[in-house]
Design an enzyme around this catalytic site. Structure first.
Site, mmCIF file in Angstrom:
data_model
loop_
_atom_site.group_PDB
_atom_site.id
_atom_site.type_symbol
_atom_site.label_atom_id
_atom_site.label_comp_id
_atom_site.label_asym_id
_atom_site.label_seq_id
_atom_site.Cartn_x
_atom_site.Cartn_y
_atom_site.Cartn_z
ATOM 1 N N LEU A 73 0.786 -1.096 0.022
ATOM 2 C CA LEU A 73 0.098 -0.133 0.028
ATOM 3 C C LEU A 73 0.718 1.255 -0.181
ATOM 4 O O LEU A 73 1.755 1.185 0.728
ATOM 5 C CB LEU A 73 -0.766 0.100 1.369
ATOM 6 N N ASP A 74 0.600 2.267 -0.895
ATOM 7 C CA ASP A 74 1.196 3.671 -1.059
ATOM 8 C C ASP A 74 2.566 3.427 -1.264
ATOM 9 O O ASP A 74 3.294 4.474 -1.115
ATOM 10 C CB ASP A 74 1.002 4.334 0.584
#
Lengths: 291, 291, 291, 291
Positions: free
Chosen positions: A233-234
């Site tokens: 994520l991210d």
């Protein structure tokens, strides 16, 4: 350059850098009487690095059959001797794109509005949301599908399967503030084909509620980041980022409002560049052949 | 890319666009086993337009004699059939540069300071000024010559002749807020080799005292422009521009101070790009192959 | 506004917000026939928040004795009934400032150069460094002191004691890329009086070698942050930040070079604002009354 | 600061600068137990200049009757002895706004979209256009009126009379790329109440077709300017400006597209600030109390 899209093709190449690539490619294109409109290249290191190339050219009269023939010939005559990832993409055939969203509309509406003006080379077949809120705004432009996501992992998988069925063949999925975490299966099915907008200047404020945390930290600039989604994520390859100045007089709601404008533009640029074959992924980074 | 400067050459090409240019150039470079480090190109129009190319490559062991041989061969084997302006510039031989200034030091000191840090690929042989004020600051870095300019045109011509003698062979003259208008003869002697910094965002506030006029007009941004000098004052090809935000609370002195910072950076970037052969003049415009 | 510094005073106020503060202050200044030049205020929340005020005014003929009297009177007549942090700072008496540096010169030279031009209202008495490299460059402007720092904590404390002796009374210590971590004792001795430049856009890339990590992450903007030093490294109140765009074609050395320009300007602005009493610390944030 | 709009008032003051203004105003507001939320002031020169002030405060329970009483009292108790232009504007009563447009939709849609999101404090009663093209897009938000303008001056006057009838009472007219020149009568009827967006960075490229002329000149930045309309075309007080970087690779259509994004944001900011009583006109300039 305002060029005709008919008969125009974009060639993308990624390979280990070695002498002779450009000579082989440009020699071939010259032999075909191709008219090169734009050409960009980048090498991470001429000795032992990786080489990236984007060529836009037109061949009068080229259609899909001709393109197939061109691909076959290019493979045989040019790629030999190089370990080359490459594609020849017809400009006259826009990419199929689907947008996912939740309740917040600014990034979504920017994309739809630009698309309607002819600024995005895409075939946007639908918008899918896990909420009904934006139905009316969307249906002014394209069909809207409501696919709610339940609390369990099983629910999520079911919802993703529904989305996969709805979307059919798709070249690009854009998460315009879609507030659900996608499963690794879904992400891996669409490698380098899912663009997300994160509402902070990554890697600052990774995770939830970045504007609140930016306000608490007292930063003097806030930003947004468009990136490809990976399992981390991210952490996926960044395509574009931008920032705006804020002061002590802005509260969290102000940051959200100001940041929203940055999100709109950062996402729109990243999507536009992807659609125009300007972005090549290199590990966890991107090569972006901007103008 | 931090590459060695030894044996590295930059090839600049300007010619009417037509098929086969890139194939001819890259085919030749491949034959020579040149290792291409950077390559940029631009066409104003693939049909009937003009084509511009910048290539940076290295050939192990290339020295000045080898370069002469390369130039001869390139002329014979590549340029035939094209109406081509071209140059092959050795990166290991920095351009000879002279700075002209008057009383204001900020643009001058920025150049000298960057040069001392190794950020400008130049051989700065001297600074010439029509005033003595900056002698001490300059002599910390390079020799300083005082060439006053009298009020008559005859005085100006005499001063310019003195400067021409002092400078000798020179590749680039930088006007770092030099407050004398040069004669057409002087300007034409150094076509596309004199860079000036104008303290406004051209074409706004052409002429004298731009900050005062910007203040009177109540603009919300002020700027600076680096351009090549032509016979038409403030009308030469623009290389670089930038702006900074101002408010109602800034008076004329504030604009001068804030604008000075923009002048420093705009001029430094333009000079750096010229020295790195990144700027090609196309009529009254420039092609700038930035990174 | 270019005003005379003589007889000019800056009043800074921090207190819990409550009705009547402005009336009390402006009533008093009016009674004294003070001529208010600038006035800024900020409230985090009119109900239960904190209030901040900066007033710049002049009183013809005011000298240091008169200022002492003014302070006494202000305390008695105005601050009563408010829980107020306040100061009355004479503009004609510049703050005493010391710069600490190591081997890299860009941020240091920017400060010295601006100071010499009269752009920083400071009395810079010396530069202290743990290396000899920058002696010559510094001595062109101010005295240079070499205070090496050994490897042990005891060495560090000894070095800091030497620095404290050298500096004497000091209002502001600027760390212009000083590469030693200061002890908590030293930091607490100079609370809100030590400004550091961090070579990243905090809180991204907290800690060492930010440009290398920015390159690895593939960010599209790099930045710099000026902040007050607290015991928590890189966590102190941020005064100013800025960024610059980078691309895939920039390597780590390019990022250092481009980032250096941002560091220079961010630090110079933060220092200028501190010297002009424009910065008030509010917990871990700053109020900055920019123009 | 997200404050309630009920009972909140904005006080704007313009007057010759002289001691005692702030004391008189803040003393009065304190007496009324007003809670000051924001306060900004500016003096062009404390001696002989002009003074500008914006105060935002709330008085619990204040309604329109109470506001009338407050105005009466303020006039009697505060403005005496000052030559003061002033207004007390209720935040709970949004300004009446009409948008004029022609065929191009980007600036118009940005305003409507922001307004729908609650970002503009206005009561937009209608959009008027001299073309039918944008009817459908507009009617999704507000009523659309088609008022064609014939070729003669008499036609223009007739059309303007029709518009005046349609608009009724109006506080702000926004020209969102309205391609008709207004008559002096119309302009003077709405002094400082007509905001225009000019598609260049004024005073560069005053007049028609600025993007084409920017392309011909080879500028490296293009911009947009929001200003109040006066009898002198393109010469009215500037409220806001911004720019975007362009390169040699952008043609005129690219400049129009990129410039359009700047126009959208510059106009939206200027309109927002006007609606929030942040803009005060001072001759041919503006004071803008931004945050």
């Amino acid at each position: 350059m305002t060029e005709s899209k008919e008969s125009t093709v974009r060639l993308l190449i990624t390979c280990p850098d070695q002498p002779g690539i450009v000579a082989a490619v440009s020699g071939y294109l010259h032999k075909k009487n191709a008219n090169i409109i734009h050409s960009d290249q980048h090498s991470t290191d001429p000795e032992g690095g990786r080489f990236f190339m984007r060529n836009e050219f037109f061949l009068p009269g080229l259609d899909m059959d001709g393109l197939e023939e061109l691909r076959r010939e290019f493979r045989e005559e040019v790629t030999n001797g190089f370990v080359m990832d490459w594609s020849l993409n017809p400009v006259w055939k826009p990419k199929k794109m689907v947008i996912l969203c939740s309740k917040v509309d600014h990034a979504l509406m920017e994309l739809l509005w630009r698309w309607k003006r002819g600024d995005l080379e895409a075939d946007i077949s639908m918008v899918i949301s896990n909420h009904q809120d934006l139905r009316e705004s969307v249906e002014h432009f394209v069909p809207f599908h409501y696919v709610p996501v339940g609390p369990s992992l099983r629910d999520k998988v079911t919802a993703e399967d529904t989305m996969i069925d709805l979307m059919g063949d798709v070249d690009l999925i854009v998460l315009a503030r879609y507030m659900q975490i996608l499963t690794p299966d879904f992400v891996n099915r669409f490698t380098c084909r899912i663009i997300n907008i994160h509402h902070s200047f990554l890697p600052a404020f990774v995770g939830a509620d970045p504007y609140r945390r930016a306000h608490q930290r007292g930063v003097k600039l806030i930003g947004a980041t468009a990136h490809y989604i990976t399992e981390q994520l991210d952490e996926g390859p960044i395509i574009e980022q931008d920032v705006i100045r804020v002061t002590h007089s802005h509260d969290v709601d102000d940051l959200k409002r100001l940041g929203g404008d940055i999100e709109r533009h950062v996402l729109a640029r990243a999507v536009k560049w992807h659609l125009e074959d300007r972005v090549i992924v290199d590990g966890n980074k991107t090569i972006v052949f901007r103008r």
